[in-house]
Every structure is written in structure tokens, then in C-alpha cells.
Write an enzyme that holds these catalytic residues in place. Structure first.
Site, mmCIF file in Angstrom:
data_model
loop_
_atom_site.group_PDB
_atom_site.id
_atom_site.type_symbol
_atom_site.label_atom_id
_atom_site.label_comp_id
_atom_site.label_asym_id
_atom_site.label_seq_id
_atom_site.Cartn_x
_atom_site.Cartn_y
_atom_site.Cartn_z
ATOM 1 N N GLY A 69 34.665 40.674 42.465
ATOM 2 C CA GLY A 69 35.231 39.555 41.731
ATOM 3 C C GLY A 69 36.747 39.601 41.654
ATOM 4 C CB SER A 70 39.165 42.340 41.006
ATOM 5 O OG SER A 70 38.549 42.789 39.823
ATOM 6 C CG ASN A 150 35.087 39.064 30.747
ATOM 7 O OD1 ASN A 150 35.777 38.040 30.771
ATOM 8 N ND2 ASN A 150 35.611 40.248 30.553
ATOM 9 C CD GLN A 178 30.290 38.587 32.711
ATOM 10 O OE1 GLN A 178 29.121 38.583 32.345
ATOM 11 N NE2 GLN A 178 30.931 39.719 32.978
ATOM 12 C CG HIS A 200 29.299 45.050 39.661
ATOM 13 N ND1 HIS A 200 29.477 45.525 38.385
ATOM 14 C CD2 HIS A 200 30.484 44.543 40.038
ATOM 15 C CE1 HIS A 200 30.741 45.312 38.015
ATOM 16 N NE2 HIS A 200 31.371 44.719 38.997
ATOM 17 C CB CYS A 323 39.141 46.080 32.223
ATOM 18 S SG CYS A 323 37.875 45.216 33.140
HETATM 19 C C1 LIG Z 1 33.484 41.895 36.174
HETATM 20 C C2 LIG Z 1 34.377 40.706 36.209
HETATM 21 C C3 LIG Z 1 35.375 40.568 37.185
HETATM 22 C C4 LIG Z 1 35.679 41.658 38.171
HETATM 23 O O1 LIG Z 1 34.689 41.802 39.146
HETATM 24 P P1 LIG Z 1 34.661 43.147 40.026
HETATM 25 O O2 LIG Z 1 33.606 42.887 41.048
HETATM 26 O O3 LIG Z 1 34.293 44.250 39.092
HETATM 27 O O4 LIG Z 1 36.014 43.278 40.628
HETATM 28 C C5 LIG Z 1 36.135 39.420 37.194
HETATM 29 N N1 LIG Z 1 35.916 38.440 36.306
HETATM 30 C C6 LIG Z 1 34.959 38.514 35.364
HETATM 31 C C7 LIG Z 1 34.750 37.389 34.424
HETATM 32 C C8 LIG Z 1 34.158 39.652 35.275
HETATM 33 O O5 LIG Z 1 33.235 39.742 34.329
#
Ligand SMILES: *Cc1c(COP(=O)(O)O)cnc(C)c1O
Length: 394
Positions: A69-70, A150, A178, A200, A323
């Protein structure tokens, strides 16, 4: 153990593990290789792309696989900013409670000359579409608003925001990490131009995700190298992870209705039970929230102590996002919905899983009530509140 931290990460589903291990064992070729063993991997990769695309109303060419996601957030925002700058547009609209993958990218862009407007998310944790419309200027190149938060789980009026952006000719990105696999998402119907997702968070593996970019949007590379992912994301593809993500998403979407119904019931049971604790408050809208999200503030305690004692009782929960846990600053999300520092410190996020039972929900309610009472017993803040030296806020 009762695992109630699914917003931080989820356990992989058996089907996703099965897909991943069988590919690790049998289809380990490089999808860019021309011989049969490589081409088999390529087939798996493209099938996963078709599956993922069809599950969100996109076409396969609009899906770029990423490390999560990042990365997808970074690439989406960087791409829209690059397109904007080329057209002399350097204004971006977002919200105050986005994930740090979005907020920190915006901070970096500010140093490069972009101007960022962060919209208010109000007490209920929701962006108001009319305020998005009012914030759009001649030089706005991007609106980026997360699908579901989140920490407090509030679900934004994405379709309304998407329609406004489409009408105004402004690119619209949503961090849907999410939401994907938990609530219905359709990029076409909701006028979404760019979307980020992460495996994940829906029972797929860690380190893999995807970026949806509507046809015609030119992406900016974060990683230069080979011609993988139509030249937009170099590096040999994580075929087993990507295929396992597609398996997990198919499963999540197929079981969404049933899962959401059960989770909503358990969520509302938890909310009702925890509301009985004196001087407590639910964070975020009670209805427009993810089926599995419960987030409370309890006055007069520290969220960290609460978590440790719940851990002793076999409950894995969180005080905010993974985080920020470990840092002493209160959650930027809780501050954004107007919680004052003292109250924001006493927060608890329960992000329950599909397999939670009624008995487990009741055990959580009992345990939290006991632990909150115990902690208040020797909290100087609580003593002052009880002695009337400080007014109660909740
Ligand atoms: C977990 C999360 C991310 C980051 O995703 P990763 O796959 O861990 O890099 C970004 N945005 C939201 C809203 C998240 O919950």
C-alpha cells in the site's frame, strides 16, 4: 489468543497460503523468460492481474503490482503531481487523517513547491463532499482521500467525491487499503482515477499490493530498471505473492456479504458493551464505519498500559496505527477528529476478524472494563478528575 488487530495486518487465508506454496515449489520461473518455465509464471501473473482488475471494476492494463500500500500511495500521488506540474497545477487536496504513506509524500511535495490543503474530517471522522468541491481551485491537480480510515474505520463518501472530481476534471486518488476486500469497491462506478491496495490487509501476504491507474494516466516511476509492469515498476515480479493476493481477494469478495454481516453484529455488540464504561466515547461515526472496526477513548488512562494488560489477558489490540505505536505522540487521526491530547492518549482500537465469536466479544468487553477500572485506580489524572480538580471531557 483473540487477535483484534486486523487493521495492522491479517493472517493469510489457507487458500492464499496454498496458492503461494504451490507456486514457490513449482512455478518459480522468471515471467520475463521466453522458455516454457518462464511463460508459465507469466501466465500466472497475468491471470492474477485479470482477477484483481475484475474484482474492482477495472481492466487488467490498469493494474500495476507493487510492494504494498505504501508504494502504491507514493506512486499514485507522485504521478498526479508530475502530471499537474506539467500543466502548471501545483495544488493538492487531501484530509488531515490520511495514512502516513500519503501525508509524508505530501510533505515531501510541499518542499518541492506544491501547496496542500488538508480538509477537516469533523467530529464523526468524515469528509464533507461539498467541502471538497469548495476547495478545488483552477490549479488543483489532485484530490487524495482515503476510502476507509485505518484507525477509526470511518468510510468516506467516495462516490460523491469521485463524481465531483470527475466533473471538475481533477484526478482523484483513494487509499483503499482498509476497504478492499471488506466493503464493495468499484473504480468505474465511483469515478476513482487512482487507487492503492495492500494484500496483507485482506488475508494475503505482506510485501505485495497494487495500484489501479485509470487508462490514460501516465505513471511516474519510483523504481527504474527493467520493463516489468509496462515499464512503470521495474523489478522481477513477486509471482507467488501476487497470485496469493489474487486468491485472497477473490475469497474476500466472495464472502464479503456474509463476513460483513457477522462482523457488523459483533462490532455493534462491542460498541454497546464498551459504551457502558463511564467516561468513555466511541471514535468515529457509529454507522458509516468498517464492519470490523471499534475505536474508543477512555478518560484518565494511557492506551499503552491498557494494551499491555489486555495482552496479559490474551487479547491482541492496538491503540492506534502500528506505525505510530511506540511513539509517545497521540494519534494524528484522533487529534484530527477533535480529541484533546489527554483523551487521545487513552485510546483503544479493536479491529476484529471474521472468525470472532459472541463469547469472545463478551470476553473482550469484560476484560477492557476490568483493565480500565484497574488502571484508573492508580491514575493521578483520574484522581484529579474525581476530586473535581479537572473537568471531565467525556
Ligand atoms: C496498512 C496501510 C497502508 C500501508 O500498506 P503497506 O502494504 O503496509 O505498505 C497504507 N494505507 C492504509 C490505510 C493502511 O491501512
Amino acid at each position: 489468543m483473540i487477535y483484534a488487530d486486523n487493521a495492522a495486518t491479517t493472517k493469510m487465508s489457507s487458500a492464499a497460503i496454498q496458492t503461494m506454496t504451490s507456486l514457490l515449489n513449482e512455478t518459480w520461473g522468471n515471467p520475463s523468460s521466453l522458455y516454457l518455465h518462464g511463460q508459465k509464471a507469466k501466465e500466472v501473473l497475468e491471470k492474477a492481474r485479470e482477477d484483481v482488475a475484475s474484482l474492482i471494476g477495472a481492466s487488467p492494463r490498469e493494474i500495476i503490482f507493487t510492494s504494498g500500500g505504501s508504494e502504491a500511495d507514493n506512486q499514485a500521488i507522485r504521478s498526479a503531481a508530475t502530471i499537474g506540474k506539467k500543466n502548471g497545477k501545483t495544488h493538492i487536496i487531501s484530509s488531515a487523517f490520511e495514512h502516513h504513506a500519503v501525508l509524508h509524500t505530501l510533505e515531501a511535495l510541499k518542499k518541492e513547491g506544491f501547496e496542500v490543503t488538508l480538509l477537516n474530517v469533523h467530529e464523526n471522522g468524515l469528509v464533507v463532499p461539498a467541502e471538497v468541491e469548495a476547495a478545488i481551485r483552477e490549479d488543483t491537480c489532485l484530490v487524495t482521500i482515503m476510502y476507509a480510515n485505518n484507525e477509526i474505520g470511518t468510510i468516506q463518501p467516495i462516490r460523491e467525491i469521485g463524481e465531483i472530481c470527475r466533473r471538475k476534471g481533477v484526478l482523484f486518488h483513494t487509499d483503499a487499503v482498509q476497504a478492499i476486500g471488506h466493503v464493495p469497491v468499484n473504480v468505474e462506478e465511483e469515478c476513482i482515477d487512482l487507487l492503492s491496495a495492500s494484500a496483507h490487509k485482506f488475508h494475503g501476504p505482506k510485501g505485495v499490493g497494487f495500484l489501479y491507474a485509470k487508462k490514460g494516466i501516465r505513471l511516474t516511476n519510483l523504481i527504474e530498471g527493467g520493463a516489468q509492469e509496462r515499464g512503470k515498476r521495474a523489478g522481477t515480479e513477486n509471482v507467488p505473492g501476487i497470485a496469493a493476493m489474487a486468491t485472497a481477494l477473490k475469497e474476500a469478495v466472495a464472502e464479503m456479504g456474509q463476513n460483513a454481516a457477522h462482523l457488523t453484529k459483533m462490532r455493534d455488540r462491542l460498541i454497546a458493551g464498551l459504551s457502558e464504561i463511564p467516561h468513555s466515547a466511541l471514535n468515529g461515526d457509529p454507522v458509516r464505519r468498517l464492519p470490523g472496526n471499534v475505536n474508543f477513548c477512555f478518560e484518565g488512562i494511557e492506551g499503552e498500559s491498557l494494551l499491555l494488560l489486555l495482552d496479559d489477558k490474551g487479547i491482541a489490540a492496538s491503540s492506534g496505527s502500528a506505525c505510530t505505536s511506540g511513539s509517545l505522540d497521540p494519534s494524528h487521526v484522533l487529534l484530527a477528529i477533535g480529541r484533546v491530547h489527554d483523551v487521545a492518549h487513552g485510546s483503544l482500537r479493536l479491529s476484529i476478524g471474521e472468525d470472532i465469536t459472541e463469547q469472545e466479544a463478551d470476553y473482550i468487553i469484560r476484560s477492557v472494563s476490568e483493565v480500565v477500572e484497574y488502571l484508573r485506580g492508580f491514575s493521578p489524572v483520574w484522581r484529579d478528575l474525581m476530586a473535581g480538580k479537572k473537568p471531565f471531557i467525556l
